[in-house]
Design an enzyme around this catalytic site. Sequence first.
Site, PDB file in Angstrom:
ATOM      1  N   ASN A 119       0.835  -1.200   0.000  1.00 27.05           N
ATOM      2  CA  ASN A 119       0.000   0.000   0.000  1.00 27.05           C
ATOM      3  C   ASN A 119       0.874   1.256   0.000  1.00 27.05           C
ATOM      4  O   ASN A 119       2.032   1.213  -0.394  1.00 27.05           O
ATOM      5  CB  ASN A 119      -1.005  -0.024   1.161  1.00 27.05           C
ATOM      6  CG  ASN A 119      -2.340   0.585   0.756  1.00 27.05           C
ATOM      7  OD1 ASN A 119      -2.416   1.730   0.324  1.00 27.05           O
ATOM      8  ND2 ASN A 119      -3.400  -0.201   0.886  1.00 27.05           N
ATOM      9  N   ARG A 120       0.327   2.391   0.450  1.00 30.97           N
ATOM     10  CA  ARG A 120       0.965   3.687   0.229  1.00 30.97           C
ATOM     11  C   ARG A 120       1.639   4.247   1.482  1.00 30.97           C
ATOM     12  O   ARG A 120       1.143   4.061   2.600  1.00 30.97           O
ATOM     13  CB  ARG A 120      -0.075   4.689  -0.284  1.00 30.97           C
ATOM     14  CG  ARG A 120      -0.642   4.313  -1.652  1.00 30.97           C
ATOM     15  CD  ARG A 120      -1.835   5.165  -2.010  1.00 30.97           C
ATOM     16  NE  ARG A 120      -2.324   4.835  -3.348  1.00 30.97           N
ATOM     17  CZ  ARG A 120      -3.208   3.862  -3.586  1.00 30.97           C
ATOM     18  NH1 ARG A 120      -3.700   3.134  -2.590  1.00 30.97           N
ATOM     19  NH2 ARG A 120      -3.602   3.615  -4.834  1.00 30.97           N
ATOM     20  N   HIS A 145       3.554   0.059  -2.662  1.00 31.95           N
ATOM     21  CA  HIS A 145       3.887  -1.362  -2.783  1.00 31.95           C
ATOM     22  C   HIS A 145       5.392  -1.643  -2.833  1.00 31.95           C
ATOM     23  O   HIS A 145       5.853  -2.494  -3.600  1.00 31.95           O
ATOM     24  CB  HIS A 145       3.201  -1.960  -4.000  1.00 31.95           C
ATOM     25  CG  HIS A 145       1.712  -2.061  -3.879  1.00 31.95           C
ATOM     26  ND1 HIS A 145       1.056  -2.227  -2.668  1.00 31.95           N
ATOM     27  CD2 HIS A 145       0.726  -2.020  -4.836  1.00 31.95           C
ATOM     28  CE1 HIS A 145      -0.256  -2.291  -2.884  1.00 31.95           C
ATOM     29  NE2 HIS A 145      -0.480  -2.162  -4.174  1.00 31.95           N
ATOM     30  N   HIS A 214      -1.409  -9.610  -4.033  1.00 27.80           N
ATOM     31  CA  HIS A 214      -2.204  -8.682  -4.836  1.00 27.80           C
ATOM     32  C   HIS A 214      -2.908  -9.404  -5.988  1.00 27.80           C
ATOM     33  O   HIS A 214      -2.896  -8.934  -7.124  1.00 27.80           O
ATOM     34  CB  HIS A 214      -1.304  -7.568  -5.374  1.00 27.80           C
ATOM     35  CG  HIS A 214      -2.011  -6.273  -5.653  1.00 27.80           C
ATOM     36  ND1 HIS A 214      -2.915  -6.130  -6.680  1.00 27.80           N
ATOM     37  CD2 HIS A 214      -1.952  -5.069  -5.030  1.00 27.80           C
ATOM     38  CE1 HIS A 214      -3.361  -4.889  -6.692  1.00 27.80           C
ATOM     39  NE2 HIS A 214      -2.796  -4.215  -5.698  1.00 27.80           N
ATOM     40  N   SER A 215      -3.546 -10.525  -5.691  1.00 28.39           N
ATOM     41  CA  SER A 215      -4.294 -11.239  -6.729  1.00 28.39           C
ATOM     42  C   SER A 215      -5.578 -10.502  -7.083  1.00 28.39           C
ATOM     43  O   SER A 215      -6.268  -9.952  -6.216  1.00 28.39           O
ATOM     44  CB  SER A 215      -4.639 -12.659  -6.265  1.00 28.39           C
ATOM     45  OG  SER A 215      -3.494 -13.473  -6.247  1.00 28.39           O
ATOM     46  N   TYR A 216      -5.876 -10.493  -8.386  1.00 31.99           N
ATOM     47  CA  TYR A 216      -7.117  -9.923  -8.916  1.00 31.99           C
ATOM     48  C   TYR A 216      -8.071 -11.084  -9.203  1.00 31.99           C
ATOM     49  O   TYR A 216      -7.821 -11.891 -10.100  1.00 31.99           O
ATOM     50  CB  TYR A 216      -6.856  -9.169 -10.207  1.00 31.99           C
ATOM     51  CG  TYR A 216      -6.100  -7.866 -10.101  1.00 31.99           C
ATOM     52  CD1 TYR A 216      -6.739  -6.645 -10.334  1.00 31.99           C
ATOM     53  CD2 TYR A 216      -4.740  -7.836  -9.828  1.00 31.99           C
ATOM     54  CE1 TYR A 216      -6.052  -5.441 -10.277  1.00 31.99           C
ATOM     55  CE2 TYR A 216      -4.036  -6.639  -9.766  1.00 31.99           C
ATOM     56  CZ  TYR A 216      -4.695  -5.445  -9.997  1.00 31.99           C
ATOM     57  OH  TYR A 216      -4.007  -4.263  -9.941  1.00 31.99           O
ATOM     58  N   ASP A 281     -11.240   1.373  -2.921  1.00 34.49           N
ATOM     59  CA  ASP A 281      -9.795   1.216  -2.768  1.00 34.49           C
ATOM     60  C   ASP A 281      -9.470   1.675  -1.351  1.00 34.49           C
ATOM     61  O   ASP A 281      -8.739   2.642  -1.141  1.00 34.49           O
ATOM     62  CB  ASP A 281      -9.027   2.026  -3.817  1.00 34.49           C
ATOM     63  CG  ASP A 281      -7.543   1.663  -3.859  1.00 34.49           C
ATOM     64  OD1 ASP A 281      -7.145   0.668  -3.218  1.00 34.49           O
ATOM     65  OD2 ASP A 281      -6.780   2.376  -4.530  1.00 34.49           O
ATOM     66  N   GLN A 320      -7.548  -4.437   2.386  1.00 30.13           N
ATOM     67  CA  GLN A 320      -7.814  -3.431   1.359  1.00 30.13           C
ATOM     68  C   GLN A 320      -8.723  -4.058   0.311  1.00 30.13           C
ATOM     69  O   GLN A 320      -8.347  -5.018  -0.373  1.00 30.13           O
ATOM     70  CB  GLN A 320      -6.512  -2.959   0.704  1.00 30.13           C
ATOM     71  CG  GLN A 320      -6.679  -1.781  -0.251  1.00 30.13           C
ATOM     72  CD  GLN A 320      -6.552  -0.435   0.453  1.00 30.13           C
ATOM     73  OE1 GLN A 320      -6.373  -0.372   1.664  1.00 30.13           O
ATOM     74  NE2 GLN A 320      -6.638   0.642  -0.311  1.00 30.13           N
ATOM     75  N   GLU A 348      -6.654  -7.441  -0.165  1.00 31.66           N
ATOM     76  CA  GLU A 348      -5.251  -7.387   0.260  1.00 31.66           C
ATOM     77  C   GLU A 348      -5.192  -7.292   1.781  1.00 31.66           C
ATOM     78  O   GLU A 348      -5.388  -6.222   2.349  1.00 31.66           O
ATOM     79  CB  GLU A 348      -4.563  -6.188  -0.387  1.00 31.66           C
ATOM     80  CG  GLU A 348      -4.696  -6.135  -1.905  1.00 31.66           C
ATOM     81  CD  GLU A 348      -4.457  -4.737  -2.438  1.00 31.66           C
ATOM     82  OE1 GLU A 348      -3.368  -4.180  -2.164  1.00 31.66           O
ATOM     83  OE2 GLU A 348      -5.360  -4.200  -3.111  1.00 31.66           O
TER      84      GLU A 348
END
Length: 383
Positions: A119-120, A145, A214-216, A281, A320, A348
């Site tokens: 994340n940020r 990330h 970070h799987s979609y 998000d 997340q 996440e």
Amino acid sequence: MPPGSLLLCTVHQRSVDFLVFADHVTVSPIRCEDPAGGTEMTQVTTEPFGDVDEGSVEKWVLRSSLVTVEVLTLGCIIRSIRCSDRKGRVDDVVQGYDHLEGYASDRRYFGALVGRVANRIAGGRFVVDGVEYRLAVNNGPNALHGGLRGFNKAVWRAERVEDGVCLRHTSPDGDQGYPGEVQVAVTYTLKGGSLRSRYQASAARTSPINLTNHSYFNLAGQAVENVYDHEVSIQAQSYLPVDGTSIPTGEVRAVEGSPFDLRKPDLIGSLLKPLPGPGFDHNFCLASPGDPWALRPAARVCHPESGRVLEVSTSQPGVQFYTANFLDGSVVGKGGSRYAKHSSFCLETQSWPDAINKPSFPSCLLRPGEEYLHETTFSFSTV
């Protein structure tokens, strides 16, 4: 969990072996541990997958009676998860690429383990023990990330464990601007329909760390155009509002009466309509002060048409929920699929974003002599 400031350590501490020479700490390599139990054996195989500048990449395949998972040693990427729908039809439910070249140049983190800090981090800067550290910014004004070449771009060392694979990586002092050498390991084990990820790390110097996958996901199949017909629920009483650059404001806000109240299942398409901005998000807060380290139910997603269900449990204090707001159809994925906005979702599991700059958030600092230890389980079934 009522709104307000929380103090909670996200690092599970226990003794690890290390040697002290004057002011330098040498951390022993993380020992891979197999948390899997039960009687069913998972078939584990490996094969070459190609080469990148960092070295040769392997593909590991974990196969149970219910699910098949492919893992790459590049970035610990979960390349594929294949499972059946209620009629027995098998499909891949995570987005990604057919070939290694796609992952090597990828900027969307498809399936990857991200770190040193997921994340940020606001402004790409933080202070530890009175020393300021500056990171490369790669997401507007912020660091995202782990930096320009985070853990997702490293080729990890792999070894077989019972029912899975353990991957290890050494992040050197100064890597992407972070302090101290860090030894990292993730163990993926598959039992029946459950894929468990066990994250471990130890540090030579105090450093922030926050690891996630970070799987979609698209439970209808990775090529299906959107996830509007998926039902989602997240077991969180509160969430973190963000500013215009997706950095948490510092407030912990109750979900009650807001578009972020996902405690009861609802369609993603319906949930997106009243939401300000392009989609979800946001970090949803799972832990309460003083909670013991344990796996807790975090989220459940169901695709009613296929009957596929994904349930997520984690020891992390947050998750997340991201609805692929920034995919725009330019990514050509598996089988020539073009991944568009809202074509997938991510869950996440994590420490809270920008925790290193928010003293009231659960701590993400790992100190010498401590071990970072967290687990997340993705369980697949049908209804």
